[in-house]
Design an enzyme around this catalytic site. Structure first.
Site, PDB file in Angstrom:
ATOM      1  N   ARG A  70      12.809  -0.413   4.423  1.00  0.00           N
ATOM      2  CA  ARG A  70      11.998   0.561   3.849  1.00  0.00           C
ATOM      3  C   ARG A  70      12.595   2.070   4.196  1.00  0.00           C
ATOM      4  O   ARG A  70      12.341   3.238   3.572  1.00  0.00           O
ATOM      5  CB  ARG A  70      10.652   0.836   4.790  1.00  0.00           C
ATOM      6  CG  ARG A  70       9.995  -0.746   4.383  1.00  0.00           C
ATOM      7  CD  ARG A  70       8.936  -0.183   3.056  1.00  0.00           C
ATOM      8  NE  ARG A  70       8.059  -1.314   2.983  1.00  0.00           N
ATOM      9  CZ  ARG A  70       6.975  -1.696   3.356  1.00  0.00           C
ATOM     10  NH1 ARG A  70       6.554  -0.719   4.260  1.00  0.00           N
ATOM     11  NH2 ARG A  70       6.165  -2.760   2.982  1.00  0.00           N
ATOM     12  N   ASP A 113      -6.261   8.544   2.360  1.00  0.00           N
ATOM     13  CA  ASP A 113      -5.079   7.648   2.549  1.00  0.00           C
ATOM     14  C   ASP A 113      -4.434   8.354   3.770  1.00  0.00           C
ATOM     15  O   ASP A 113      -4.770   9.703   3.610  1.00  0.00           O
ATOM     16  CB  ASP A 113      -4.207   7.308   1.753  1.00  0.00           C
ATOM     17  CG  ASP A 113      -3.502   6.217   1.911  1.00  0.00           C
ATOM     18  OD1 ASP A 113      -3.788   4.992   1.701  1.00  0.00           O
ATOM     19  OD2 ASP A 113      -2.457   6.237   2.715  1.00  0.00           O
TER      20      ASP A 113
HETATM   21  C1  LIG Z   1      -2.281  -2.307   1.361  1.00  0.00           C
HETATM   22  S1  LIG Z   1      -3.096  -0.778   1.033  1.00  0.00           S
HETATM   23  C2  LIG Z   1      -4.799  -1.009   0.423  1.00  0.00           C
HETATM   24  C3  LIG Z   1      -5.104  -0.393  -0.813  1.00  0.00           C
HETATM   25  C4  LIG Z   1      -6.582  -0.594  -1.282  1.00  0.00           C
HETATM   26  N1  LIG Z   1      -7.520  -0.132  -0.387  1.00  0.00           N
HETATM   27  C5  LIG Z   1      -6.652  -1.918  -1.773  1.00  0.00           C
HETATM   28  O1  LIG Z   1      -7.201  -2.762  -1.189  1.00  0.00           O
HETATM   29  O2  LIG Z   1      -5.875  -2.165  -2.894  1.00  0.00           O
HETATM   30  C6  LIG Z   1      -3.074  -0.097   2.516  1.00  0.00           C
HETATM   31  C7  LIG Z   1      -3.139   1.469   2.566  1.00  0.00           C
HETATM   32  O3  LIG Z   1      -3.690   2.008   3.994  1.00  0.00           O
HETATM   33  C8  LIG Z   1      -3.150   3.066   4.083  1.00  0.00           C
HETATM   34  N2  LIG Z   1      -2.959   3.224   5.705  1.00  0.00           N
HETATM   35  C9  LIG Z   1      -2.406   2.578   6.650  1.00  0.00           C
HETATM   36  N3  LIG Z   1      -2.678   3.235   7.867  1.00  0.00           N
HETATM   37  C10 LIG Z   1      -3.552   3.978   7.805  1.00  0.00           C
HETATM   38  C11 LIG Z   1      -4.283   4.825   8.563  1.00  0.00           C
HETATM   39  N4  LIG Z   1      -4.008   4.672  10.084  1.00  0.00           N
HETATM   40  N5  LIG Z   1      -5.110   5.639   8.067  1.00  0.00           N
HETATM   41  C12 LIG Z   1      -5.569   5.719   6.617  1.00  0.00           C
HETATM   42  N6  LIG Z   1      -4.828   4.803   5.862  1.00  0.00           N
HETATM   43  C13 LIG Z   1      -3.707   4.101   6.229  1.00  0.00           C
HETATM   44  C14 LIG Z   1      -1.493   2.951   3.722  1.00  0.00           C
HETATM   45  O4  LIG Z   1      -0.896   4.183   3.443  1.00  0.00           O
HETATM   46  C15 LIG Z   1      -1.764   2.334   2.643  1.00  0.00           C
HETATM   47  O5  LIG Z   1      -2.072   2.987   1.274  1.00  0.00           O
END
Ligand SMILES: C[S@@+](CC[C@H](N)C(=O)[O-])C[C@H]1O[C@@H](n2cnc3c(N)ncnc32)[C@H](O)[C@@H]1O
Length: 274
Positions: free
Chosen positions: A34, A143
């Site tokens: 990454r 996000d």
């Molecule tokens: C696996 S994706 C899920 C996307 C969508 N909710 C779905 O279910 O398809 C996880 C997302 O969580 C975000 N994320 C991770 N840690 C976070 C945090 N502390 N606060 C807000 N978003 C976060 C990441 O940037 C990523 O875009």
């Protein structure tokens, strides 16, 4: 040169402190794959060089980029299908009935990644609930990552991305071809307000949502963090509103204030009545 244990430790600590994400100690390979593109883009000779700079720099920008690179942004239109069946058949009809007088609906989609989830919701509202045309509908999507938010706002997706879960009639109806990509219609894009929000920090004013989606992100956090996020979501959710979690997530043993709605494999919860 591969990363030392101390390099990895620094990255694990940073990602945990700033995003709440817990990476297992054996994730050196993930860290390297990454961070390599980020080091190249930043003109660093190596990942180590970038990490040394990050530790010494008084500016947080590089550290934020490191954290963003370690988030998993996996998503798709109509992800897991069943949650969207539940929205169409149970959750939204119920909310529309309850909000008929106020004619206002507020939705917060947390951790929305590149936008497929809130846009699925926007298309679903447009397709199945035409009566909302005269309502004040607020769809807020957030996000931690500014990169994914920029992609989400653009609403432009590759062929592979639209092939994943988007029904062909919706592609034809709401997207137009731009070179090799597909651009979402402006009126659907404008339905969603994308904003940065870190779930482990103080949340900005999100109003009183009727529906909160926090899907496929709690899995990355430790138990106290999951509890804290669920408790805060419970406090801002309207008492008769709904929470939706991802397939591998639950409120069980984390927050007694929620109870599962009986709709198989949809991850829908509401507040337990006392
Ligand atoms: C696996 S994706 C899920 C996307 C969508 N909710 C779905 O279910 O398809 C996880 C997302 O969580 C975000 N994320 C991770 N840690 C976070 C945090 N502390 N606060 C807000 N978003 C976060 C990441 O940037 C990523 O875009």
């Amino acid at each position: 040169m591969s990363l030392t244990a101390a390099d990895c430790e620094y990255v694990y600590r940073l990602v945990r402190q700033r995003a709440g994400i817990v990476l297992d100690a054996d994730k050196a390979y993930l860290v390297e794959t990454r961070l390599a593109p980020l080091a190249r883009q930043g003109g660093f000779e190596s990942i180590q060089g970038m990490l040394t700079h990050s530790q010494a720099s008084p500016h947080a920008a590089l550290r934020d980029k490191l954290v963003e690179a370690l988030t998993t942004n996996e998503t798709s239109f109509y992800r897991d299908v069943r949650p969207f069946d539940a929205l169409r058949e149970v959750v939204l009809p119920d909310l529309l009935r309850k909000r008929a007088a106020a004619r206002r609906l507020e939705v917060w989609c947390a951790a929305a990644s590149t936008g497929q989830e809130p846009y699925t919701l926007a298309m679903l509202l447009r397709e199945h609930f035409p009566e909302l045309a005269g309502w004040d509908v607020r769809l807020t999507a957030t996000d931690i990552s500014t990169d994914v938010l920029a992609r989400a706002r653009a609403g432009c997706y590759s062929q592979v991305e639209v092939n994943r879960g988007l029904p062909a009639p919706l592609l034809a109806k709401y997207f137009s071809r731009v070179g090799a990509n597909w651009k979402l219609a402006d009126d659907i894009r404008r339905m969603v307000d994308f904003r940065p929000l870190n779930l482990i920090e103080r949340w900005p004013d999100l109003g009183r949502p009727d529906l909160v989606l926090i899907r496929n992100v709690l899995i990355y956090f430790d138990v106290p963090t999951k509890k804290d996020i669920l408790a805060r979501a419970r406090r801002i959710l309207r008492p008769d509103g709904y929470l939706m979690l991802g397939g591998g997530e639950t409120t069980l043993n984390l927050d007694d204030g929620f109870e599962r709605v009986d709709y198989e494999r949809a991850g829908v919860y509401r507040l337990r009545s006392i």
